[in-house]
Scaffold this motif. Structure first.
Motif, PDB file in Angstrom:
ATOM      1  N   ILE A  86      53.711-148.774 -24.875  1.00 49.88           N
ATOM      2  CA  ILE A  86      53.858-149.492 -26.151  1.00 49.88           C
ATOM      3  C   ILE A  86      54.373-148.520 -27.225  1.00 49.88           C
ATOM      4  CG2 ILE A  86      52.564-150.649 -28.010  1.00 49.88           C
ATOM      5  CD1 ILE A  86      50.816-151.907 -25.761  1.00 49.88           C
ATOM      6  N   GLU A  87      53.821-147.296 -27.208  1.00 41.46           N
ATOM      7  CA  GLU A  87      54.295-146.282 -28.163  1.00 41.46           C
ATOM      8  C   GLU A  87      55.771-145.958 -27.917  1.00 41.46           C
ATOM      9  OE1 GLU A  87      51.608-142.916 -28.073  1.00 41.46           O
ATOM     10  OE2 GLU A  87      49.918-144.286 -28.426  1.00 41.46           O
ATOM     11  N   ARG A  88      56.152-145.939 -26.633  1.00 39.90           N
ATOM     12  CA  ARG A  88      57.561-145.678 -26.305  1.00 39.90           C
ATOM     13  C   ARG A  88      58.471-146.775 -26.857  1.00 39.90           C
ATOM     14  NH1 ARG A  88      56.557-144.460 -20.609  1.00 39.90           N
ATOM     15  NH2 ARG A  88      55.777-142.347 -20.863  1.00 39.90           N
ATOM     16  N   ILE A  89      58.003-148.030 -26.791  1.00 36.31           N
ATOM     17  CA  ILE A  89      58.810-149.127 -27.355  1.00 36.31           C
ATOM     18  C   ILE A  89      58.970-148.903 -28.867  1.00 36.31           C
ATOM     19  CG2 ILE A  89      58.959-151.630 -27.769  1.00 36.31           C
ATOM     20  CD1 ILE A  89      57.437-152.018 -25.107  1.00 36.31           C
ATOM     21  N   ASP A  90      57.878-148.473 -29.526  1.00 39.88           N
ATOM     22  CA  ASP A  90      57.979-148.168 -30.962  1.00 39.88           C
ATOM     23  C   ASP A  90      59.040-147.094 -31.204  1.00 39.88           C
ATOM     24  OD1 ASP A  90      55.995-149.964 -31.757  1.00 39.88           O
ATOM     25  OD2 ASP A  90      54.386-148.512 -31.413  1.00 39.88           O
ATOM     26  N   GLN A  91      59.089-146.089 -30.310  1.00 42.29           N
ATOM     27  CA  GLN A  91      60.096-145.026 -30.451  1.00 42.29           C
ATOM     28  C   GLN A  91      61.511-145.566 -30.243  1.00 42.29           C
ATOM     29  OE1 GLN A  91      57.647-142.167 -27.818  1.00 42.29           O
ATOM     30  NE2 GLN A  91      59.283-140.897 -28.650  1.00 42.29           N
ATOM     31  N   VAL A  92      61.638-146.483 -29.263  1.00 45.26           N
ATOM     32  CA  VAL A  92      62.946-147.094 -29.015  1.00 45.26           C
ATOM     33  C   VAL A  92      63.418-147.834 -30.267  1.00 45.26           C
ATOM     34  CG1 VAL A  92      64.152-148.912 -27.713  1.00 45.26           C
ATOM     35  CG2 VAL A  92      62.683-147.282 -26.508  1.00 45.26           C
ATOM     36  N   VAL A  93      62.489-148.547 -30.894  1.00 46.85           N
ATOM     37  CA  VAL A  93      62.813-149.298 -32.113  1.00 46.85           C
ATOM     38  C   VAL A  93      63.305-148.332 -33.203  1.00 46.85           C
ATOM     39  CG1 VAL A  93      61.796-150.664 -34.000  1.00 46.85           C
ATOM     40  CG2 VAL A  93      61.289-151.243 -31.619  1.00 46.85           C
ATOM     41  N   GLU A  94      62.582-147.202 -33.339  1.00 48.25           N
ATOM     42  CA  GLU A  94      62.992-146.211 -34.344  1.00 48.25           C
ATOM     43  C   GLU A  94      64.361-145.629 -34.035  1.00 48.25           C
ATOM     44  OE1 GLU A  94      60.200-143.015 -35.173  1.00 48.25           O
ATOM     45  OE2 GLU A  94      58.584-144.501 -35.125  1.00 48.25           O
ATOM     46  N   ASN A  95      64.568-145.283 -32.759  1.00 48.65           N
ATOM     47  CA  ASN A  95      65.835-144.643 -32.356  1.00 48.65           C
ATOM     48  C   ASN A  95      67.048-145.544 -32.510  1.00 48.65           C
ATOM     49  OD1 ASN A  95      64.528-142.328 -31.636  1.00 48.65           O
ATOM     50  ND2 ASN A  95      64.477-142.764 -29.453  1.00 48.65           N
ATOM     51  N   THR A  96      66.838-146.847 -32.308  1.00 47.85           N
ATOM     52  CA  THR A  96      67.984-147.752 -32.293  1.00 47.85           C
ATOM     53  C   THR A  96      68.138-148.499 -33.614  1.00 47.85           C
ATOM     54  OG1 THR A  96      66.546-149.399 -31.293  1.00 47.85           O
ATOM     55  CG2 THR A  96      67.958-148.153 -29.800  1.00 47.85           C
ATOM     56  N   ASP A  97      67.104-148.366 -34.471  1.00 44.84           N
ATOM     57  CA  ASP A  97      67.152-149.026 -35.763  1.00 44.84           C
ATOM     58  C   ASP A  97      67.248-150.551 -35.630  1.00 44.84           C
ATOM     59  OD1 ASP A  97      66.836-148.554 -38.397  1.00 44.84           O
ATOM     60  OD2 ASP A  97      68.980-148.446 -38.880  1.00 44.84           O
ATOM     61  N   ILE A  98      66.553-151.088 -34.643  1.00 45.94           N
ATOM     62  CA  ILE A  98      66.534-152.542 -34.480  1.00 45.94           C
ATOM     63  C   ILE A  98      65.192-153.075 -34.989  1.00 45.94           C
ATOM     64  CG2 ILE A  98      68.127-152.592 -32.508  1.00 45.94           C
ATOM     65  CD1 ILE A  98      65.642-152.938 -30.708  1.00 45.94           C
ATOM     66  N   LYS A  99      65.104-154.377 -35.114  1.00 50.78           N
ATOM     67  CA  LYS A  99      63.848-154.991 -35.543  1.00 50.78           C
ATOM     68  C   LYS A  99      63.334-155.895 -34.435  1.00 50.78           C
ATOM     69  CE  LYS A  99      62.197-156.158 -39.850  1.00 50.78           C
ATOM     70  NZ  LYS A  99      62.067-157.005 -40.969  1.00 50.78           N
ATOM     71  N   LEU A 100      62.099-155.667 -34.009  1.00 54.59           N
ATOM     72  CA  LEU A 100      61.534-156.521 -32.961  1.00 54.59           C
ATOM     73  C   LEU A 100      61.265-157.914 -33.511  1.00 54.59           C
ATOM     74  CD1 LEU A 100      58.919-154.339 -31.042  1.00 54.59           C
ATOM     75  CD2 LEU A 100      61.260-154.867 -30.392  1.00 54.59           C
ATOM     76  N   LYS A 101      61.392-158.913 -32.624  1.00 47.76           N
ATOM     77  CA  LYS A 101      61.083-160.285 -33.035  1.00 47.76           C
ATOM     78  C   LYS A 101      59.675-160.635 -32.575  1.00 47.76           C
ATOM     79  CE  LYS A 101      65.740-161.894 -32.336  1.00 47.76           C
ATOM     80  NZ  LYS A 101      66.444-162.597 -31.291  1.00 47.76           N
TER      81      LYS A 101
END
Ligand SMILES: [Fe+2]
Ligand SMILES: [Fe+2]
Length: 176
Positions: A55-70
């Motif tokens: 789950i923390e890795r997904i948070d990192q992916v979000v930060e790295n790609t500058d996307i917003k989760l739905k």
């Protein structure tokens, strides 16, 4: 909303697996409590810790790609978890329930393997290299968990052939 681009698809799949992992953090402790084989219970607990890291890795992916989760709910995982829960309610604790728990958990892992494989491929196509590496790390953990569960299932079968007392009893019950 329907995905129009690969990026939309990536965001949707990532949001979906975020929900799936969150659901698993609630389900894995229940699987651990229901397991009789201490090694199986330990495997579920270890994977709970890994899942929190995923789950923390997904948070990192979000930060790295500058996307917003739905905000989405992974209904596939909801169904898989529900099936596992039904087994826990219907089968008494012991080797048969352990076998059912392994089967339910492997369905979950295979679902996750398919999902993270797709996500890593999409990240690669979109040029999200750091995200891709993070997703591949999680993919590796899901595959290792699946293999560990296969080993535990095989171990259980060979114990059954050797006729350990617990399994003998369960065997008798199913014959009579
Ligand atoms: Fe996971
Ligand atoms: Fe997993």
């Amino acid at each position: 909303m329907a995905a129009k681009t690969l990026n939309d698809l990536f965001v949707h799949a990532l949001s979906d697996v975020y929900s799936a992992e969150k659901q698993l953090t609630k389900a894995l402790p229940k699987l651990a409590r229901a397991a009789t084989n201490p090694e199986l219970a330990a495997a579920f607990k270890t994977h709970l810790e890994e899942t929190q890291g995923q789950i923390e890795r997904i948070d990192q992916v979000v930060e790295n790609t500058d996307i917003k989760l739905k905000r989405v709910k992974c209904v596939a995982m909801e169904g898989l978890v529900e099936e596992g829960q039904e087994q826990i309610e219907e089968i008494e604790q012991g080797p048969i329930l352990d076998a059912a728990l392994i089967a339910a958990a492997q369905k979950v892992e295979h679902y996750e393997i398919a999902t993270y494989g797709t996500l890593a491929a999409l990240a690669k196509k979109l040029g999200y290299t750091d995200a891709m590496n993070l997703l591949l790390e999680t993919l590796k953990e899901e595959k290792a968990t699946d293999e560990k569960l296969t080993l535990l299932a095989e171990q259980q079968v060979s114990e059954e052939e050797a006729g350990t007392p617990a399994v003998k009893q369960a065997g008798k019950r199913s014959v009579n």
